[in-house]
Design a protein around this motif. Sequence first.
Motif, mmCIF file in Angstrom:
data_model
loop_
_atom_site.group_PDB
_atom_site.id
_atom_site.type_symbol
_atom_site.label_atom_id
_atom_site.label_comp_id
_atom_site.label_asym_id
_atom_site.label_seq_id
_atom_site.Cartn_x
_atom_site.Cartn_y
_atom_site.Cartn_z
ATOM 1 N N VAL A 12 -9.086 2.532 -2.337
ATOM 2 C CA VAL A 12 -8.171 3.708 -2.566
ATOM 3 C C VAL A 12 -8.927 4.629 -1.524
ATOM 4 N N GLU A 13 -10.070 5.055 -1.527
ATOM 5 C CA GLU A 13 -10.810 5.736 -0.541
ATOM 6 C C GLU A 13 -10.478 5.308 0.916
ATOM 7 N N SER A 14 -10.587 3.895 1.042
ATOM 8 C CA SER A 14 -10.423 3.399 2.349
ATOM 9 C C SER A 14 -8.777 3.691 2.908
ATOM 10 N N VAL A 15 -7.913 3.783 1.930
ATOM 11 C CA VAL A 15 -6.357 3.966 2.247
ATOM 12 C C VAL A 15 -6.268 5.267 2.737
ATOM 13 N N ALA A 16 -7.045 6.283 1.779
ATOM 14 C CA ALA A 16 -6.927 7.605 2.129
ATOM 15 C C ALA A 16 -7.560 7.930 3.615
ATOM 16 N N GLY A 17 -8.732 7.162 4.010
ATOM 17 C CA GLY A 17 -9.206 7.664 5.192
ATOM 18 C C GLY A 17 -8.415 6.965 6.397
ATOM 19 N N ALA A 18 -7.680 5.940 6.244
ATOM 20 C CA ALA A 18 -6.831 5.081 7.236
ATOM 21 C C ALA A 18 -5.924 6.014 7.673
ATOM 22 N N PHE A 19 -5.250 6.569 6.429
ATOM 23 C CA PHE A 19 -3.998 7.455 6.772
ATOM 24 C C PHE A 19 -4.203 8.908 6.654
ATOM 25 N N GLY A 20 -5.592 9.466 6.690
ATOM 26 C CA GLY A 20 -5.691 10.824 7.047
ATOM 27 C C GLY A 20 -5.378 11.669 5.623
ATOM 28 N N LEU A 21 -5.633 11.099 4.481
ATOM 29 C CA LEU A 21 -5.112 11.722 3.324
ATOM 30 C C LEU A 21 -6.241 12.088 2.277
ATOM 31 N N THR A 64 0.839 -1.136 0.060
ATOM 32 C CA THR A 64 0.210 -0.074 -0.130
ATOM 33 C C THR A 64 0.891 1.498 -0.012
ATOM 34 N N ASP A 65 2.020 1.194 0.505
ATOM 35 C CA ASP A 65 2.895 2.277 0.602
ATOM 36 C C ASP A 65 3.057 3.127 -0.624
ATOM 37 N N ALA A 66 2.963 2.721 -1.694
ATOM 38 C CA ALA A 66 3.214 3.130 -3.029
ATOM 39 C C ALA A 66 2.213 4.130 -3.136
ATOM 40 N N LEU A 67 0.985 3.937 -2.810
ATOM 41 C CA LEU A 67 0.001 4.848 -2.951
ATOM 42 C C LEU A 67 -0.265 6.131 -2.330
ATOM 43 N N LEU A 68 0.471 6.256 -0.853
ATOM 44 C CA LEU A 68 0.471 7.107 -0.088
ATOM 45 C C LEU A 68 0.953 8.555 -0.563
ATOM 46 N N PRO A 69 2.214 8.608 -1.132
ATOM 47 C CA PRO A 69 2.419 9.690 -1.716
ATOM 48 C C PRO A 69 1.559 10.293 -2.961
ATOM 49 N N LEU A 70 1.041 9.509 -3.655
ATOM 50 C CA LEU A 70 0.125 9.974 -4.878
ATOM 51 C C LEU A 70 -1.105 10.539 -4.277
ATOM 52 N N LEU A 71 -1.453 9.817 -3.215
ATOM 53 C CA LEU A 71 -2.366 10.582 -2.391
ATOM 54 C C LEU A 71 -2.503 11.919 -1.999
ATOM 55 N N ARG A 72 -1.261 12.059 -1.343
ATOM 56 C CA ARG A 72 -0.948 13.131 -0.798
ATOM 57 C C ARG A 72 -0.894 14.038 -1.463
ATOM 58 N N LYS A 73 -0.391 13.883 -2.813
ATOM 59 C CA LYS A 73 -0.167 15.023 -3.815
ATOM 60 C C LYS A 73 -1.410 15.201 -4.805
ATOM 61 N N ARG A 74 -2.329 14.346 -4.697
ATOM 62 C CA ARG A 74 -3.575 14.352 -5.270
ATOM 63 C C ARG A 74 -3.205 14.057 -6.721
ATOM 64 N N GLN A 75 -2.435 13.073 -6.982
ATOM 65 C CA GLN A 75 -2.015 12.606 -8.176
ATOM 66 C C GLN A 75 -2.272 11.239 -8.410
ATOM 67 N N LEU A 76 -3.606 10.792 -7.859
ATOM 68 C CA LEU A 76 -4.030 9.527 -8.091
ATOM 69 C C LEU A 76 -5.752 9.504 -8.350
ATOM 70 N N PRO A 77 -5.907 10.276 -9.576
ATOM 71 C CA PRO A 77 -7.445 10.369 -9.985
ATOM 72 C C PRO A 77 -7.942 8.986 -10.219
ATOM 73 N N MET A 78 -9.202 8.643 -9.738
ATOM 74 C CA MET A 78 -9.951 7.620 -9.821
ATOM 75 C C MET A 78 -11.473 7.584 -10.184
ATOM 76 N N PRO A 79 -11.807 6.760 -11.270
ATOM 77 C CA PRO A 79 -13.427 6.922 -11.759
ATOM 78 C C PRO A 79 -14.027 6.373 -10.617
ATOM 79 N N ALA A 80 -15.514 6.544 -10.606
ATOM 80 C CA ALA A 80 -16.513 6.074 -9.785
ATOM 81 C C ALA A 80 -16.584 4.701 -9.994
#
Length: 307
Positions: free
Chosen positions: A241-250, A180-196
């Motif tokens: 991915v939203e669950s990852v963001a929620g867990a890490f406050g991103l 999961t670690d690789a997702l964190l900097p992308l979420l932090r910088k808002r560089q991980l757009p996702m479709p619904a």
Amino acid sequence: MTTIQKNQSVLLAGASGVLGRHITHVLTEAGHKVTGLGRSRNNGVSADLMDRDALLRAVDGHHFDTVIHAATALRKPPVRDRDMHATDALRTEGTAHLVEAARLTGARRFVVESMVFGYGYGDHGDRPVTEGDPFGPQGTTPRLERHIAAMRTKERLAFESEALDGVALRFGLFYGPGGTDALLPLLRKRQLPMPADHGRVLPWVELTDAARAVVAAVERGRPGQAYNIADRTPLGFRAHVESVAGAFGLPKPMTVPLWLMKPMSYAHTVMSSRLRVSCAKAEHELGWTPRYPSSLEGLAALRSADR
């Protein structure tokens, strides 16, 4: 459940990978002796699975009870179809070479890492897919057939190889420590757009749970059998991915239309798919159940360990 020899000598192809490191730890805790196989000199057996002759020379004189194929060429999540090509080759030529190596070492058991996408990409509806459903159907396009054919071949080589008891584990999408670690900097910088997700869900499995399933397959898997390995809570890619963001406050990922992902061909295919799987067979025959029944629990444990 059928129990076979404990305290086995195990050769693990892919020991230095994310899943491989977890497998090594759990196998060792269970009392097995693990020897890594890979190109790095840090492995007990240093060889490239794609170089048949060098691989056979490297294992000559060694004895192992079980050989595990968990090797991948992926160093980050695949985005385009070409990102999967080296791993596809490891599933075909690499598996054929490793089967020869396993026989040379006198191994009896051959466990392979497989994937739920071997049931086919696309919409499978709401019925959970079981191991009795067709695996490796013809891909709907040449590019998808390349990936599916590789998974089909990997399992066939495991099951049909003379003198080896093959077992396949069909994993959901991995997350957890090291994954999961690789997702964190992308979420932090808002560089991980996702479709619904629009009702699309996929199977997921936490990496330490996946490693525990490998140990169960080494010790109790029935020869010639495949097992689905996933948690109890399928989620869409965006929901995960939203669950990852929620867990890490991103920040949550930005929402984009699905068509905008088409240049990212493999990611688009995965995000367009809907698939649920039943793991009842693994629970009954391997005695395996996920420690983390959903990403919510698995990510909370990961966040807790990071503090």
